[in-house]
Design an enzyme around this catalytic site. Sequence first.
Site, PDB file in Angstrom:
ATOM      1  N   LEU A   1     -13.472 -11.449  17.885  1.00  0.00           N
ATOM      2  CA  LEU A   1     -13.493 -12.862  18.163  1.00  0.00           C
ATOM      3  C   LEU A   1     -14.434 -13.127  19.286  1.00  0.00           C
ATOM      4  CD1 LEU A   1     -11.730 -14.203  20.510  1.00  0.00           C
ATOM      5  CD2 LEU A   1      -9.814 -13.535  18.946  1.00  0.00           C
ATOM      6  N   HIS A   2     -14.958 -14.301  19.484  1.00  0.00           N
ATOM      7  CA  HIS A   2     -15.638 -14.668  20.847  1.00  0.00           C
ATOM      8  C   HIS A   2     -15.747 -16.470  20.644  1.00  0.00           C
ATOM      9  CE1 HIS A   2     -18.391 -13.612  17.253  1.00  0.00           C
ATOM     10  NE2 HIS A   2     -19.095 -14.662  17.634  1.00  0.00           N
ATOM     11  N   ILE A   3     -15.957 -16.817  21.776  1.00  0.00           N
ATOM     12  CA  ILE A   3     -15.971 -18.473  21.932  1.00  0.00           C
ATOM     13  C   ILE A   3     -17.682 -18.614  22.109  1.00  0.00           C
ATOM     14  CG2 ILE A   3     -15.372 -20.411  23.260  1.00  0.00           C
ATOM     15  CD1 ILE A   3     -13.151 -18.940  24.433  1.00  0.00           C
TER      16      ILE A   3
END
Length: 158
Positions: free
Chosen positions: A119-121
């Site tokens: 996951l990443h923003i």
Amino acid sequence: MEHLWAPWRNLYVKDSQKNEGNIFAEIAQGSDDEGHFVLARGKSCFAILNIYPYNTAHLMIIPYRATGALEDLSDDELLELMTMLKRMKAAVTAAFQPQGFNIGINLGAAAGAGIDQHLHIHLVPRWRGDSNFMTVTAETRVHPTDLASVYAALKKQL
């Protein structure tokens, strides 16, 4: 009919077809920060320019620990992700004066995550009128600034 050549899209197509390993984990463990456009590193996460940006200065904040599930992250990891996001937003604002931002996390392939196992923003600066006809009619984005210049401007702010 007119043609607009966008050879950079070929890199994206080829990279999408590879699906070998986890590029975020490789960059997290690597040391070529400038070559990978890593803007900043913390204890549990790092910030990096998106090399296939939606807009100028589109960047991502990524935990070092690879997981596709938000609930797998500790409270300390989540806090540092948000602190890094705040820091990167301030740097982008100082360097490029956007008029707004889109901030988001795509969890799972069905939600649009291109790298769903890590996951990443996304932090995407926005300007009034930045969504031009090219994206809609030609599936091509026009960027006024190259990645190296964006990287240099943001590093100056950090």
